[in-house]
Design a protein around this motif. Structure first.
Motif, PDB file in Angstrom:
ATOM      1  N   LEU A  16     117.633  18.775  31.482  1.00  0.00           N
ATOM      2  CA  LEU A  16     117.840  17.654  30.573  1.00  0.00           C
ATOM      3  C   LEU A  16     117.057  16.432  31.047  1.00  0.00           C
ATOM      4  O   LEU A  16     116.440  15.720  30.244  1.00  0.00           O
ATOM      5  N   SER A  17     117.061  16.185  32.354  1.00  0.00           N
ATOM      6  CA  SER A  17     116.327  15.045  32.906  1.00  0.00           C
ATOM      7  C   SER A  17     114.829  15.184  32.667  1.00  0.00           C
ATOM      8  O   SER A  17     114.143  14.212  32.337  1.00  0.00           O
ATOM      9  N   MET A  18     114.302  16.394  32.846  1.00  0.00           N
ATOM     10  CA  MET A  18     112.875  16.622  32.587  1.00  0.00           C
ATOM     11  C   MET A  18     112.560  16.438  31.114  1.00  0.00           C
ATOM     12  O   MET A  18     111.530  15.853  30.751  1.00  0.00           O
ATOM     13  N   MET A  19     113.451  16.931  30.250  1.00  0.00           N
ATOM     14  CA  MET A  19     113.254  16.795  28.809  1.00  0.00           C
ATOM     15  C   MET A  19     113.234  15.316  28.408  1.00  0.00           C
ATOM     16  O   MET A  19     112.359  14.865  27.666  1.00  0.00           O
ATOM     17  N   ILE A  20     114.212  14.556  28.911  1.00  0.00           N
ATOM     18  CA  ILE A  20     114.293  13.131  28.581  1.00  0.00           C
ATOM     19  C   ILE A  20     113.051  12.392  29.073  1.00  0.00           C
ATOM     20  O   ILE A  20     112.476  11.567  28.349  1.00  0.00           O
ATOM     21  N   THR A  21     112.622  12.679  30.288  1.00  0.00           N
ATOM     22  CA  THR A  21     111.427  12.023  30.832  1.00  0.00           C
ATOM     23  C   THR A  21     110.203  12.359  29.986  1.00  0.00           C
ATOM     24  O   THR A  21     109.375  11.482  29.708  1.00  0.00           O
ATOM     25  N   GLY A  22     110.103  13.615  29.574  1.00  0.00           N
ATOM     26  CA  GLY A  22     108.963  14.033  28.770  1.00  0.00           C
ATOM     27  C   GLY A  22     108.887  13.325  27.425  1.00  0.00           C
ATOM     28  O   GLY A  22     107.810  12.891  26.997  1.00  0.00           O
TER      29      GLY A  22
END
Length: 405
Positions: free
Chosen positions: A97-103
């Protein structure tokens, strides 16, 4: 010549961004009126997908407009990697989720450079939305307070969530709005009313994280900015009527709360002296350290340490990207971003918001807290500007950010 109006994406996109920021502030409003919100809330797959599609679309437009193709590629890569982990594991862990949000949200850092002349409008929208959020807090604690008594009883505290998912998220959002308020050039009555509503929402959120971060940012602003010092001292001279009006408005709101708020029939723990949550955070930190091994070099896509990191932004980032992933991210960021070479007054309040989130991140994670994460990525762009190693994006940024005549 065509009689139909011509709509340009360049004029529609900022308006859509403002509309999205408004909708974001009330994203969870439907759950405010249901006590089931507190007992295992899940916004559903459709809402999650829709939220990230909107953010990704805005980010895509920002990258294309700024010709920030390196940033677009990197953001797309993060989304693809996160999607792979979701499909591979069959679940959405906090790391993915953190990677998705950052992306999907990292391109929001382009906004201060692309739309410098619209930062005042964006800030005003955040402030006014925060004031409306404060109105919902009043409604929550008075008209519909009976719906939340069972939850307040279980936590031995009366803390508002308004439309912001949880008390800490509410505290961070209105805290950011309070930082913007003095710089938004609003009329005296509007500014005073907004200030009173924001302060009330901050108080009833019970978010010590936001309180402490605000104090730190206040001291920081006085130390680094002559304009901030001038603004502060003017509160006791030129703006004294506004300060008094804010106090009167807050007093009226507080009286309304006392008169119409429900009287609890349970013991309330004092937030100022109750250190239970602080001890929990300390225990989570110790548990996280105990679980550290070579696996920390890679993203924790299995959620091994997920239960011990959500109260700390820095641990969330480290655990979500892993040491290796974080190292690669920093290389990209240092290659394509650098500090603003010129000081712009429009950027200063957003720089304060960046400091605010970095301080509050010691006991909370704005990265996974919507819509605070959007404001956080915008604030990053007030500190660092995109400077690609190839191409003419810098000139493009300067061109599109110039006010139209």
């Amino acid at each position: 010549m065509s009689k139909f109006p011509v709509f340009r994406v360049s004029s529609i996109a900022p308006a859509f961004m403002v509309l999205w920021l408004i909708l974001s502030a009330f994203y969870y409003v439907d759950h405010l009126f249901s006590p089931s919100f507190y007992f295992g809330y899940d916004e559903g797959v459709f809402h999650k997908v829709l939220k990230y599609i909107v953010c990704f679309s805005l980010g895509f437009y920002l990258c294309i407009t700024a010709r920030a193709y390196g940033l677009l590629f990197f953001s797309g890569l993060l989304v693809l990697v996160a999607s792979f982990f979701v499909i591979n594991s069959g679940s959405l862990e906090i790391a993915t989720l953190s990677m998705m949000i950052t992306g999907v949200m990292l391109p929001f850092a382009l906004i201060p450079a692309l739309w410098t002349d619209r930062l005042l409008l964006i800030g005003r929208v955040v402030v006014l939305c925060g004031a409306v959020v404060g109105i919902f807090s009043i409604i929550e604690l008075t008209i519909i307070s009976s719906r939340f008594e069972s939850y307040w009883n279980s936590t031995q505290s009366i803390r508002s969530i308004s439309t912001l998912f949880n008390p800490n998220n509410l505290g961070l959002y209105v805290g950011a709005a309070l930082l913007l308020l003095p710089y938004m050039q609003l009329k005296t009555l509007t500014s005073s009313l907004c200030g009173a509503l924001l302060i009330f929402a901050l108080v009833v959120s019970g978010s010590r994280t936001a309180w402490v971060a605000l104090i730190v940012v206040f001291v920081y602003a006085l130390l680094v900015s002559a304009d901030a010092r001038k603004l502060f001292f003017s509160m006791f001279h030129k703006k004294m009527p506004q300060l008094i009006l804010t106090g009167v408005a807050f007093a009226i709101i507080y009286v309304i709360y006392l008169v119409f708020g429900a009287t609890p029939n349970f013991e309330i723990a004092h937030r100022g002296t109750d250190l239970y949550t602080a001890s929990v955070r300390l225990g989570n930190l110790q548990s996280f350290i105990d679980l550290v091994d070579v696996g920390l070099f890679l993203p924790d896509t299995q959620g091994v340490r997920a239960n011990f990191i959500q109260d700390n932004f820095y641990l969330v980032v480290l655990n979500s990207f892993g040491i290796l992933g974080l190292f690669l991210f920093l290389i990209f960021f240092m290659t394509y971003f650098s500090f603003w070479s010129k000081s712009k007054p429009e950027l200063f309040p957003w720089k304060l918001i960046f400091v605010f989130y970095m301080v509050s991140g010691l006991s909370g994670s704005q990265l996974n807290s919507f819509p605070n994460n959007q404001l956080f990525f915008i604030s990053i762009g007030a500190v660092w500007i995109y400077r690609p190693i190839f191409g003419r994006s810098q000139a493009r940024l300067a061109h599109v950010s110039a006010p139209s005549s």
